[in-house]
Scaffold this motif. Structure first.
Motif, PDB file in Angstrom:
ATOM      1  N   SER A  12      44.632  34.666  54.649  1.00  0.00           N
ATOM      2  CA  SER A  12      43.345  34.600  55.347  1.00  0.00           C
ATOM      3  C   SER A  12      42.783  36.001  55.586  1.00  0.00           C
ATOM      4  O   SER A  12      41.579  36.223  55.501  1.00  0.00           O
ATOM      5  CB  SER A  12      43.465  33.826  56.658  1.00  0.00           C
ATOM      6  N   LEU A  15      41.352  37.148  52.246  1.00  0.00           N
ATOM      7  CA  LEU A  15      40.081  36.462  51.951  1.00  0.00           C
ATOM      8  C   LEU A  15      38.945  37.010  52.796  1.00  0.00           C
ATOM      9  O   LEU A  15      37.827  37.196  52.310  1.00  0.00           O
ATOM     10  CB  LEU A  15      40.230  34.957  52.180  1.00  0.00           C
ATOM     11  N   SER A  16      39.199  37.274  54.072  1.00  0.00           N
ATOM     12  CA  SER A  16      38.139  37.802  54.931  1.00  0.00           C
ATOM     13  C   SER A  16      37.747  39.219  54.512  1.00  0.00           C
ATOM     14  O   SER A  16      36.574  39.590  54.535  1.00  0.00           O
ATOM     15  CB  SER A  16      38.538  37.748  56.403  1.00  0.00           C
ATOM     16  N   GLN A  18      37.951  40.375  51.449  1.00  0.00           N
ATOM     17  CA  GLN A  18      37.195  40.224  50.199  1.00  0.00           C
ATOM     18  C   GLN A  18      35.760  39.786  50.494  1.00  0.00           C
ATOM     19  O   GLN A  18      34.817  40.290  49.903  1.00  0.00           O
ATOM     20  CB  GLN A  18      37.880  39.209  49.294  1.00  0.00           C
ATOM     21  N   ALA A  19      35.597  38.849  51.409  1.00  0.00           N
ATOM     22  CA  ALA A  19      34.265  38.381  51.769  1.00  0.00           C
ATOM     23  C   ALA A  19      33.439  39.519  52.363  1.00  0.00           C
ATOM     24  O   ALA A  19      32.250  39.663  52.067  1.00  0.00           O
ATOM     25  CB  ALA A  19      34.358  37.214  52.746  1.00  0.00           C
ATOM     26  N   GLU A  20      34.058  40.356  53.199  1.00  0.00           N
ATOM     27  CA  GLU A  20      33.360  41.508  53.781  1.00  0.00           C
ATOM     28  C   GLU A  20      32.914  42.482  52.698  1.00  0.00           C
ATOM     29  O   GLU A  20      31.787  42.972  52.711  1.00  0.00           O
ATOM     30  CB  GLU A  20      34.283  42.237  54.767  1.00  0.00           C
ATOM     31  N   GLU A  22      32.378  41.836  49.511  1.00  0.00           N
ATOM     32  CA  GLU A  22      31.317  41.242  48.690  1.00  0.00           C
ATOM     33  C   GLU A  22      29.977  41.288  49.400  1.00  0.00           C
ATOM     34  O   GLU A  22      28.963  41.613  48.802  1.00  0.00           O
ATOM     35  CB  GLU A  22      31.679  39.803  48.332  1.00  0.00           C
ATOM     36  N   SER A  23      29.953  40.969  50.686  1.00  0.00           N
ATOM     37  CA  SER A  23      28.683  40.998  51.417  1.00  0.00           C
ATOM     38  C   SER A  23      28.162  42.426  51.539  1.00  0.00           C
ATOM     39  O   SER A  23      26.962  42.677  51.433  1.00  0.00           O
ATOM     40  CB  SER A  23      28.817  40.348  52.792  1.00  0.00           C
ATOM     41  N   GLN A  26      26.765  43.291  48.114  1.00  0.00           N
ATOM     42  CA  GLN A  26      25.481  42.620  47.898  1.00  0.00           C
ATOM     43  C   GLN A  26      24.380  43.305  48.697  1.00  0.00           C
ATOM     44  O   GLN A  26      23.268  43.493  48.213  1.00  0.00           O
ATOM     45  CB  GLN A  26      25.576  41.147  48.283  1.00  0.00           C
TER      46      GLN A  26
END
Length: 134
Positions: A12, A15-16, A18-20, A22-23, A26
């Motif tokens: 987890s 994943l968090s 990676q999400a940070e 990516e955002s 972007q």
């Protein structure tokens, strides 16, 4: 804690992160792409506008001697040779309208047995915009 719980926590967390990332990427792409395009390209195009695409648009030019209001019963009584009194005075500049919008004043000229108009006064852009707002 069990090994499974540690693995779930690690998963987890990964994943968090990676999400940070990516955002953030972007946002950086959007910021560098959109805002760069707006600031660089639009400033360049606004200093050297390309208006070639509007050069072939047809416009209607009208020269107006004057105007008047008349009742329908008086209009029906007009015959050949009747005189309609206009609000414009003799010798007064004529109104030049483009697509119904006053853009200039001028005077009648005759060139090779054809009428034309010599522009005497161009209406300022500010005055044209004010008349549109009415």
């Amino acid at each position: 804690m069990t090994e499974q719980n540690l693995a779930d926590d690690d998963w987890s967390t990964a994943l968090s992160e990676q999400a940070e990332q990516e955002s953030t990427q972007q946002y950086q792409k959007a910021e560098s792409g959109i805002f760069k395009d707006l600031t660089d390209n639009d400033v360049k195009s606004s200093t050297h506008p390309n208006i070639d695409f509007i050069l072939d648009i047809p416009l209607h030019i009208t020269v107006e001697l004057g105007r008047t209001k008349i009742l329908i019963k008086n209009l029906l009584q007009l015959t050949q040779g009747s005189i309609i009194e206009l609000d414009g005075l003799a010798g007064e500049p004529l109104d030049v309208l483009v697509n119904g919008c006053l853009i200039a004043h001028g005077e009648v000229v005759v060139v090779n047995d054809q009428f034309g108009i010599r522009l005497c006064d161009i209406v300022s852009p500010a005055d044209r915009i004010n008349k549109l707002n009415r």
